[in-house]
Design a protein around this motif. Sequence first.
Motif, PDB file in Angstrom:
ATOM      1  N   ALA A 128       0.829  -1.205   0.000  1.00 35.88           N
ATOM      2  CA  ALA A 128       0.000   0.000   0.000  1.00 35.88           C
ATOM      3  C   ALA A 128       0.863   1.255   0.000  1.00 35.88           C
ATOM      4  O   ALA A 128       0.567   2.227  -0.683  1.00 35.88           O
ATOM      5  N   ARG A 129       1.954   1.209   0.750  1.00 37.30           N
ATOM      6  CA  ARG A 129       2.768   2.407   0.886  1.00 37.30           C
ATOM      7  C   ARG A 129       4.174   2.003   1.297  1.00 37.30           C
ATOM      8  O   ARG A 129       4.343   1.141   2.164  1.00 37.30           O
ATOM      9  N   ASP A 130       5.172   2.647   0.713  1.00 39.28           N
ATOM     10  CA  ASP A 130       6.553   2.286   1.021  1.00 39.28           C
ATOM     11  C   ASP A 130       7.009   3.095   2.239  1.00 39.28           C
ATOM     12  O   ASP A 130       7.783   4.029   2.123  1.00 39.28           O
ATOM     13  N   ALA A 131       6.491   2.724   3.432  1.00 39.95           N
ATOM     14  CA  ALA A 131       6.843   3.471   4.644  1.00 39.95           C
ATOM     15  C   ALA A 131       8.320   3.251   4.971  1.00 39.95           C
ATOM     16  O   ALA A 131       8.779   2.119   5.002  1.00 39.95           O
ATOM     17  N   PRO A 132       9.069   4.345   5.200  1.00 44.32           N
ATOM     18  CA  PRO A 132      10.512   4.210   5.425  1.00 44.32           C
ATOM     19  C   PRO A 132      10.841   3.322   6.627  1.00 44.32           C
ATOM     20  O   PRO A 132      11.854   2.636   6.639  1.00 44.32           O
ATOM     21  N   LEU A 133       9.968   3.319   7.640  1.00 42.77           N
ATOM     22  CA  LEU A 133      10.279   2.578   8.864  1.00 42.77           C
ATOM     23  C   LEU A 133       9.847   1.124   8.802  1.00 42.77           C
ATOM     24  O   LEU A 133      10.137   0.339   9.704  1.00 42.77           O
ATOM     25  N   LEU A 134       9.145   0.731   7.722  1.00 44.80           N
ATOM     26  CA  LEU A 134       8.494  -0.588   7.729  1.00 44.80           C
ATOM     27  C   LEU A 134       9.438  -1.746   8.032  1.00 44.80           C
ATOM     28  O   LEU A 134       9.162  -2.571   8.908  1.00 44.80           O
ATOM     29  N   GLU A 188      15.721  10.267  20.658  1.00 50.77           N
ATOM     30  CA  GLU A 188      14.635  10.255  19.667  1.00 50.77           C
ATOM     31  C   GLU A 188      14.432   8.839  19.114  1.00 50.77           C
ATOM     32  O   GLU A 188      13.303   8.387  18.932  1.00 50.77           O
ATOM     33  N   ALA A 189      15.541   8.151  18.850  1.00 50.89           N
ATOM     34  CA  ALA A 189      15.436   6.790  18.311  1.00 50.89           C
ATOM     35  C   ALA A 189      14.811   5.861  19.346  1.00 50.89           C
ATOM     36  O   ALA A 189      13.952   5.033  19.008  1.00 50.89           O
ATOM     37  N   ALA A 209      11.080   9.652   6.269  1.00 49.35           N
ATOM     38  CA  ALA A 209      12.472   9.201   6.266  1.00 49.35           C
ATOM     39  C   ALA A 209      13.348  10.280   6.887  1.00 49.35           C
ATOM     40  O   ALA A 209      13.088  11.471   6.717  1.00 49.35           O
ATOM     41  N   GLY A 210      14.352   9.883   7.627  1.00 53.27           N
ATOM     42  CA  GLY A 210      15.248  10.845   8.263  1.00 53.27           C
ATOM     43  C   GLY A 210      16.245  10.101   9.116  1.00 53.27           C
ATOM     44  O   GLY A 210      16.227   8.868   9.158  1.00 53.27           O
ATOM     45  N   PRO A 211      17.112  10.854   9.806  1.00 52.98           N
ATOM     46  CA  PRO A 211      18.171  10.184  10.580  1.00 52.98           C
ATOM     47  C   PRO A 211      17.632   9.279  11.699  1.00 52.98           C
ATOM     48  O   PRO A 211      18.230   8.239  11.977  1.00 52.98           O
ATOM     49  N   VAL A 213      14.725   7.554  11.805  1.00 52.91           N
ATOM     50  CA  VAL A 213      14.221   6.327  11.191  1.00 52.91           C
ATOM     51  C   VAL A 213      15.385   5.439  10.755  1.00 52.91           C
ATOM     52  O   VAL A 213      15.392   4.222  10.994  1.00 52.91           O
ATOM     53  N   ALA A 214      16.396   6.060  10.160  1.00 58.83           N
ATOM     54  CA  ALA A 214      17.566   5.304   9.713  1.00 58.83           C
ATOM     55  C   ALA A 214      18.260   4.644  10.903  1.00 58.83           C
ATOM     56  O   ALA A 214      18.707   3.500  10.822  1.00 58.83           O
ATOM     57  N   GLU A 215      18.317   5.381  12.019  1.00 57.94           N
ATOM     58  CA  GLU A 215      18.972   4.843  13.216  1.00 57.94           C
ATOM     59  C   GLU A 215      18.218   3.621  13.748  1.00 57.94           C
ATOM     60  O   GLU A 215      18.821   2.591  14.081  1.00 57.94           O
ATOM     61  N   VAL A 216      16.885   3.738  13.805  1.00 58.32           N
ATOM     62  CA  VAL A 216      16.065   2.629  14.307  1.00 58.32           C
ATOM     63  C   VAL A 216      16.211   1.416  13.387  1.00 58.32           C
ATOM     64  O   VAL A 216      16.328   0.276  13.848  1.00 58.32           O
ATOM     65  N   GLU A 217      16.254   1.685  12.078  1.00 63.16           N
ATOM     66  CA  GLU A 217      16.378   0.575  11.139  1.00 63.16           C
ATOM     67  C   GLU A 217      17.741  -0.110  11.259  1.00 63.16           C
ATOM     68  O   GLU A 217      17.836  -1.341  11.275  1.00 63.16           O
ATOM     69  N   GLN A 218      18.778   0.705  11.400  1.00 62.86           N
ATOM     70  CA  GLN A 218      20.132   0.148  11.511  1.00 62.86           C
ATOM     71  C   GLN A 218      20.270  -0.700  12.780  1.00 62.86           C
ATOM     72  O   GLN A 218      20.841  -1.786  12.758  1.00 62.86           O
ATOM     73  N   LEU A 219      19.705  -0.168  13.858  1.00 61.64           N
ATOM     74  CA  LEU A 219      19.751  -0.883  15.131  1.00 61.64           C
ATOM     75  C   LEU A 219      18.964  -2.192  15.033  1.00 61.64           C
ATOM     76  O   LEU A 219      19.372  -3.229  15.561  1.00 61.64           O
TER      77      LEU A 219
END
Lengths: 242, 206
Positions: A128-134, A188-189, A209-211, A213-219
């Motif tokens: 449905a949507r390419d959510a950055p955090l998915l 924030e993460a 998308a932002g730093p 979200v990227a941090e949570v994904e990397q972790l």
Amino acid sequence: MSPSRLYRDQGVVLRTIRLGEADRIVTLVTPGHGKVRAVAKGVRKTKSRFGSRLEPISHVNLLMYEGRELDIVTQAETLDHFRTIREDLDRMGRAQSLLEAVDQVAQERELSARLYSMLVGALRSLAARDAPLLMGAFFWKLLSSEGAHPLLDHCATCGAPEDLVAFDLVEGGALCRACRRGVPVTPEALALLRRVLGGGLAAALEEPAGPVVAEVEQLATRSLEHHLERRLRTLHVLDRSR
Amino acid sequence: MYAGPVQGLIDELGRLPGVGPKSAQRIAFHLLKLSKEDAQRLSAAINEVKERVSFCRRCFNVAEVAAEGDGDALCELCGDARRDATVVCVVEEPRDIVAVEKTQEFSGRYHVLQGAINPIEGVGPDQLRVRELLSRIEGEGITEVILCTNPNIEGEATAMYLARLLSPLGVKTTRIASGLPVGGDLEYADELTLGRALSGRREVEG
């Protein structure tokens, strides 16, 4: 073919490998039979009645014949083929990472209704949507359902409730300034992570998308790889191609 | 288990794709029964293919080496001046070229990627002949690239990846159509294929 060895289930195709001239071994995650490996006969021929139905990502209704090691797919009917995922390279890459993670976590013949419904939910959301955090959120949910829910409100070592500045993969939680080890993490993460795991998933997926979200994904990726004790191949192959 | 040379043969045959220990044993005993000339013809054929065939320096199709020590062979198709050098058809394996050639619908040149992107198996673009394709585009005045990879998840990912790389180069990039096999029944068609057949429909001239 005794009728008792035929069974019906639903499933998501996780991966396929070629077998012989025109067959494939299909790995599926199902709610009723856990992770199943089954032979799809003749599926690589252009006139195969399975067509695209047994390609990875496909969500299908199945009629299967139980074998000793490998089952046999006798019929497959599409529930959802997730066309929007298939036609977008980025989404397809993310979907493959979800599939790989589930393939690693799921055990053969072990009931996994929860894992199955989580994967179907994530694929629907991705379609449905390419959510950055998915992808990050899915990995965290997966870890949590595997019993590796991270400690986020208190320091995992001393129990201090404040000044949490690091995340330790071994302890599986946040650490305070005094005990810090592992990866640095921003407040924030941690807050976003609490929302993902604390019932605020739908709202958290709206995050742009932002730093953070990227941090949570990397972790999430590092934690999952630590938990699985192996790297997720799909992530690293596609990273290089971007 | 068997006398040295026989076991050696069984072990070697067992390394071939799709040949298990039992089949290897069966083939080995068949070979033992062959006349000497037949066996030598087979071993000569294997030797010849290893000595005289390499990959085409341009398109990575299999190519016959003209002279010994000549590693820079051109395949028959690349060496054929009648073929259209401005259109290149990108395929995964040399055997796909044979399939396309049989259609007699294509008279351009080819490019063999020698595989497809398969993230789960760890195969990325670096393991494929992607860089070589990009250098051909500029070097050979190619105006159209036909992405003729398999219509499965790996082939689709490869096609989308290449399309993304090729679009800034200003070369026309097309993907082979998906549709129903001639002689098949509509009711057995899967939804994705039938859906693509519908969206890629074309006007019929009356």
